[in-house]
Scaffold this motif. Structure first.
Motif, short mmCIF file in Angstrom:
data_model
loop_
_atom_site.label_atom_id
_atom_site.label_comp_id
_atom_site.label_asym_id
_atom_site.label_seq_id
_atom_site.Cartn_x
_atom_site.Cartn_y
_atom_site.Cartn_z
N ILE A 11 7.30 -15.73 -20.40
CA ILE A 11 7.40 -15.98 -21.84
C ILE A 11 6.88 -14.75 -22.56
CG2 ILE A 11 6.63 -17.42 -23.76
CD1 ILE A 11 6.39 -19.74 -21.85
N TYR A 12 7.75 -14.15 -23.34
CA TYR A 12 7.38 -12.94 -24.07
C TYR A 12 6.80 -13.37 -25.42
CZ TYR A 12 10.33 -11.04 -20.46
OH TYR A 12 10.86 -10.73 -19.24
N ARG A 13 5.59 -12.89 -25.67
CA ARG A 13 4.87 -13.37 -26.87
C ARG A 13 4.28 -12.21 -27.67
NH1 ARG A 13 0.27 -16.67 -24.71
NH2 ARG A 13 0.65 -15.43 -22.84
N VAL A 14 4.17 -12.46 -28.98
CA VAL A 14 3.43 -11.55 -29.86
C VAL A 14 2.46 -12.39 -30.68
CG1 VAL A 14 5.17 -9.73 -30.08
CG2 VAL A 14 5.25 -11.70 -31.62
N ARG A 15 1.38 -11.76 -31.07
CA ARG A 15 0.39 -12.43 -31.94
C ARG A 15 0.65 -11.99 -33.37
NH1 ARG A 15 -4.83 -13.24 -28.87
NH2 ARG A 15 -3.50 -14.89 -28.08
N VAL A 16 0.74 -12.95 -34.26
CA VAL A 16 1.16 -12.68 -35.64
C VAL A 16 0.12 -13.24 -36.62
CG1 VAL A 16 2.96 -13.14 -37.38
CG2 VAL A 16 3.59 -12.78 -34.97
N VAL A 17 -0.16 -12.48 -37.68
CA VAL A 17 -0.99 -13.02 -38.78
C VAL A 17 -0.04 -13.40 -39.91
CG1 VAL A 17 -3.06 -11.74 -38.16
CG2 VAL A 17 -1.45 -10.69 -39.73
N VAL A 18 -0.27 -14.60 -40.45
CA VAL A 18 0.64 -15.14 -41.47
C VAL A 18 -0.16 -15.44 -42.74
CG1 VAL A 18 2.29 -16.09 -39.84
CG2 VAL A 18 0.35 -17.49 -40.54
N PRO A 19 0.49 -15.38 -43.92
CA PRO A 19 -0.22 -15.54 -45.20
C PRO A 19 -0.56 -16.99 -45.53
CG PRO A 19 2.11 -15.18 -45.61
CD PRO A 19 1.91 -15.06 -44.12
N VAL A 20 -1.45 -17.57 -44.74
CA VAL A 20 -1.94 -18.93 -44.99
C VAL A 20 -3.47 -18.89 -44.95
CG1 VAL A 20 0.12 -20.06 -44.07
CG2 VAL A 20 -1.80 -19.53 -42.54
N LEU A 61 1.40 -9.47 -26.52
CA LEU A 61 0.61 -10.07 -25.45
C LEU A 61 1.20 -9.75 -24.08
CD1 LEU A 61 0.01 -13.50 -27.16
CD2 LEU A 61 -1.70 -11.76 -26.74
N PRO A 62 0.35 -9.45 -23.10
CA PRO A 62 0.86 -9.23 -21.73
C PRO A 62 1.40 -10.54 -21.16
CG PRO A 62 -1.55 -9.25 -21.76
CD PRO A 62 -1.11 -9.28 -23.19
N LEU A 63 2.27 -10.40 -20.17
CA LEU A 63 2.92 -11.58 -19.62
C LEU A 63 1.94 -12.53 -18.93
CD1 LEU A 63 6.15 -9.96 -18.19
CD2 LEU A 63 5.90 -11.31 -20.27
N ASP A 64 0.81 -12.01 -18.45
CA ASP A 64 -0.14 -12.87 -17.75
C ASP A 64 -1.21 -13.45 -18.68
OD1 ASP A 64 -1.44 -10.54 -18.28
OD2 ASP A 64 -2.17 -10.19 -16.24
N ALA A 65 -1.03 -13.26 -19.99
CA ALA A 65 -2.01 -13.83 -20.94
C ALA A 65 -1.92 -15.35 -20.88
CB ALA A 65 -1.73 -13.33 -22.35
N PRO A 66 -3.09 -16.05 -20.90
CA PRO A 66 -3.06 -17.51 -20.79
C PRO A 66 -2.36 -18.17 -21.97
CG PRO A 66 -5.27 -16.72 -21.36
CD PRO A 66 -4.46 -15.52 -21.03
N ILE A 67 -1.73 -19.31 -21.69
CA ILE A 67 -1.01 -20.07 -22.72
C ILE A 67 -1.72 -21.40 -22.93
CG2 ILE A 67 1.16 -21.22 -23.30
CD1 ILE A 67 2.61 -19.14 -21.64
N ASN A 68 -1.91 -21.78 -24.16
CA ASN A 68 -2.51 -23.08 -24.47
C ASN A 68 -1.44 -24.16 -24.29
OD1 ASN A 68 -3.66 -25.36 -25.55
ND2 ASN A 68 -4.47 -24.34 -27.38
N PRO A 69 -1.59 -25.03 -23.30
CA PRO A 69 -0.54 -26.03 -23.02
C PRO A 69 -0.41 -27.07 -24.14
CG PRO A 69 -2.50 -26.45 -21.68
CD PRO A 69 -2.73 -25.14 -22.38
N ASN A 70 -1.44 -27.19 -24.99
CA ASN A 70 -1.41 -28.18 -26.06
C ASN A 70 -0.71 -27.67 -27.32
OD1 ASN A 70 -2.97 -30.01 -24.49
ND2 ASN A 70 -4.82 -28.86 -25.04
N PHE A 71 -0.26 -26.41 -27.26
CA PHE A 71 0.34 -25.83 -28.46
C PHE A 71 1.79 -25.47 -28.18
CE2 PHE A 71 1.17 -22.34 -31.49
CZ PHE A 71 0.83 -22.98 -32.67
N GLN A 72 2.70 -25.99 -28.99
CA GLN A 72 4.13 -25.73 -28.82
C GLN A 72 4.48 -24.40 -29.47
OE1 GLN A 72 6.42 -27.78 -27.20
NE2 GLN A 72 7.82 -26.06 -27.47
N LEU A 73 4.86 -23.41 -28.65
CA LEU A 73 5.19 -22.09 -29.18
C LEU A 73 6.53 -22.13 -29.92
CD1 LEU A 73 4.24 -19.58 -26.33
CD2 LEU A 73 3.08 -19.92 -28.51
N LYS A 74 6.57 -21.47 -31.08
CA LYS A 74 7.82 -21.34 -31.83
C LYS A 74 8.40 -19.95 -31.60
CE LYS A 74 6.87 -24.49 -35.68
NZ LYS A 74 6.80 -24.61 -37.17
#
Length: 741
Positions: A11-20, A61-74
């Motif tokens: 799963i290819y992921r990026v960390r994003v800051v959003v205006p909230v 994020l690197p591919l081996d970064a842990p994923i929170n199973p309780n959070f549904q990625l969009k």
């Protein structure tokens, strides 16, 4: 090594800051192609909750970064930029700011972007390029000097020039449209050219005096490394010339210079000085620009095309790839502190940015803040002094007028009226300072004593007569018409305005001096675009004029023909509950006084006061701000007040003062349990203005000698405070507060 082509397992992921208004960043997934294209510092369109927002990538994020199973990625909705628009240093500055000022990183990051980019508009907007169609159109524009000036400049650019550059040269868009209507010029939309331009010296530097030479040499020794300087120069001592000569050396190396000024009103004067000295691209960044022009200026800074970036507070977050020098002019000014929302101080952020960019920074002022003097004592700032006025100008002489015994007419002492007459008869200019706009600060009924108070605040209404008669609360913005009869005793025609605002003084001056122009400068008279520039242009002419205004006139302006300054009411600043009030008052007096005698003629300053024996006034009567500052810093050290201790102000606001005080008291006890005696807690207490806009306000002030440890304890406590507060209560945190209202 992970297989990047095996998308079923990765799963290819990026960390994003959003205006909230949340303190976290959020992970989003994307395809392999998107992952390879994505750049840290670029914008993305994402779905957050039920809304679509524009965020900024802060980490791949690197591919081996842990994923929170309780959070549904969009999924990322769209990559908006194919390259980073915020560089690593700006991202680090934003992260530090969010952590230091305890504010959500997504909202902090928005400060670095112009409005159109926040809205997701494409980066590559087209620019208007104006060209001459008719080379023989002089007869068509005989009646308009503005059109003649614009036409002459455009003829110097046969291949055309951008509207942004023309605006910086003083040509208004309305003038260009008028010429277009006459079919003399036309514009075409073309891709913008972001290629940096060479810098040329347009005018030779002035001859520096000994103090200026020492300052220039001291700063230039610190090129290409971080060092912070406090340029402490008397009013009129030539601080700007020091800036210009240091800038010249930095620009020679192909570096960029960021110059911050406290308010828009200072930008026309400053940009004129820069343009007369340097032929180069200058980007102007302030709230007076429309969205497209602000984006263009931001892009010129961000690409390196602009050699000089001149802006107000938020310009400190502008990306600049070749930043070589930061200048903060009038560093003491309260306008550098954001008072709503993200409450950052541009001076402190600028110091950290200079550290990140490894470049020198100059904080300049004739009345440096007590905070900056404290940093000098700690060897965090290098102090450079300018002790004489530039050229032949002398410091003005100051005089106190005792209002208890003075004969008065229209609120002005007879002595002051005679002095004004003398200056006007000599074809000189006079500046009258009153830090209170409107007609009068209070309206009372002479029959029963009723006062016109704001129903939503613990404050009086201010009386305004223009553009129509009305009552205006300057705290919450409530406007009401003046009643026909007194609401208390029902009597008619018994209202009397008490006290003086700038509009009333303007009326009085027009009666006393009917043969001379009175130019009023306050927020009411300069609200229209270009109005301040027109007034400023008039002041620069050697004609007898009375200049009347508020703090807008006190901030670094050069008025060469003003020989008399009068300060009408300074006493309110001597009676405030805020411990910084005397510092602000002293700065104001010296800054306003410094507008006198900057040209060939000697200046005088008259202060009308009911307290002529006040020690502050008698110290300043000798133009000795430094003696006042030295004593004030000693007093703060004895009382353990900022800057000798670090402060945090917590504000609670709701419709119930009891609820505010009860909640804050409970949270205080929680903080004491974890921090012990490290943090001194004052409060909770009602705010000095207890009720504002219909809601009650309470304060808690936190003080500590150890800033790092205080921030460590506050971080978790503040998050708990946000989660525990009642839904109808608003709480805010103000790190290093500058006002206690």
């Amino acid at each position: 090594m992970p297989n990047l082509t095996d998308t079923s397992q990765n799963i290819y992921r990026v960390r994003v800051v959003v205006p909230v208004h949340l303190y976290d960043s959020f992970d989003y997934k994307l395809s392999l192609d998107q992952y390879q294209q994505a750049q840290v510092g670029a914008r993305v369109a994402v779905s957050f909750g039920r809304q679509n927002v524009v965020g900024i990538i802060v980490e791949k994020l690197p591919l081996d970064a842990p994923i929170n199973p309780n959070f549904q990625l969009k999924n990322i909705t769209e990559l908006l930029d194919d390259q980073a628009i915020l560089d690593d240093n700006v991202l680090s500055l934003l992260t530090w700011s969010a952590q230091y000022y305890q504010f959500p990183i997504g909202e902090v990051a928005q400060t670095a972007l112009p409005t159109l980019l926040r809205q997701g508009k494409p980066y590559n907007l087209l620019a208007r390029i104006w060209r001459v169609l008719d080379l023989h159109a002089d007869d068509k524009i005989k009646r308009s000097i503005k059109q003649q000036d614009a036409y002459k400049i455009l003829k110097l650019h046969p291949t055309g020039t951008s509207e942004n550059i023309l605006n910086l040269s003083g040509i208004e868009t309305a003038t260009l449209k008028a010429l277009e209507k006459k079919e003399i010029i036309r514009f075409e939309l073309e891709p913008q050219n972001f290629k940096p331009e060479p810098v040329q010296l347009a005018q030779m530097p002035l001859t520096a005096n000994e103090d200026q030479k020492k300052a220039i040499q001291g700063i230039l020794k610190a090129q290409k490394k971080y060092q912070a300087f406090l340029l402490d120069g008397l009013t009129g001592s030539g601080k700007t010339e020091v800036y210009l000569q240091v800038m010249q050396e930095v620009l020679k190396q192909g570096k960029q210079v960021l110059v911050l000024v406290p308010e828009i009103g200072l930008t026309p004067q400053t940009i004129s000085r820069f343009q007369s000295r340097f032929h180069c691209n200058i980007a102007l960044l302030h709230s007076g620009l429309n969205d497209s022009k602000r984006l263009q200026a931001w892009q010129h800074a961000q690409t390196g095309k602009a050699s000089i970036v001149l802006g107000t507070r938020s310009a400190i977050y502008t990306p600049m790839p070749n930043l070589g020098l930061i200048i903060l002019d009038e560093e003491h000014d309260l306008s550098f502190k954001q008072q709503e929302g993200f409450r950052y101080h541009a001076r402190d952020v600028a110091l950290y940015r200079a550290h990140l960019e490894n470049c020198p920074i100059i904080l300049g002022s004739a009345t440096p803040s007590i905070d900056s003097y404290h940093l000098v004592e700690q060897n965090k700032l290098t102090k450079l002094e300018l002790n004489q006025r530039a050229g032949t100008a002398l410091m003005p002489k100051m005089h106190l007028i005792d209002l208890k015994i003075a004969k008065k007419d229209h609120g002005l002492s007879q002595q002051l009226i005679e002095e004004i007459k003398k200056r006007l008869h000599k074809k000189e200019q006079v500046l009258i300072f009153l830090n209170r706009r409107g007609y009068a600060p209070v309206l009372i009924c002479e029959s029963c004593g009723w006062q016109a108070n704001c129903p939503n605040c613990d404050a009086h209404f201010t009386v305004h007569l223009k553009p129509y008669q009305h009552l205006h609360c300057h705290h919450c913005g409530t406007i009401q018409r003046i009643p026909d009869a007194c609401p208390s005793c029902q009597q008619e025609n018994t209202f009397k305005p008490i006290g003086m605002g700038t509009a009333k003084v303007e009326e009085s001056l027009n009666e006393l001096f009917p043969d001379y122009d009175v130019l009023r400068v306050d927020r009411d008279s300069t609200s229209r675009v270009g109005s301040w520039q027109k007034i400023y242009d008039k002041i620069q002419k050697a004609e007898p004029t009375i200049l009347l205004g508020t703090q807008m006139l006190a901030k670094g302006h050069h008025f060469p023909y003003v020989t008399l300054v009068a300060i009408l009411d300074i006493d309110s600043g001597l009676l405030s509950v805020d411990f910084r009030a005397t510092e602000r008052t002293a700065q104001l007096i010296i800054q306003v006084a410094g507008r006198a005698g900057r040209g060939e003629h000697k200046g005088d300053v008259y202060l009308q006061t009911l307290k002529p024996d006040h020690p502050l006034l008698n110290t300043l009567i000798n133009n000795d701000y430094r003696a006042f500052a030295k004593q004030t810093l000693k007093d703060r050290q004895l009382a353990l007040l900022p800057p000798c201790r670090y402060a945090i102000l917590i504000r609670a606001e709701s419709k119930s003062q009891d609820e505010n005080l009860s909640f804050l008291q409970q949270m205080n006890e929680n903080l004491r349990e974890v921090s012990g005696d490290l943090i001194d807690i004052w409060g909770p207490i009602p705010a000095p203005m207890e009720r504002k806009a219909g809601r009650y306000q309470s304060h808690v002030v936190l003080l500590s000698l150890d800033r790092a440890k205080m921030h460590y304890y506050i971080r978790t406590w503040w998050q708990n405070l946000l989660h525990a507060k009642p839904s109808n209560m608003k709480i805010t945190i103000d790190i290093d507060p500058q006002e206690l209202n």
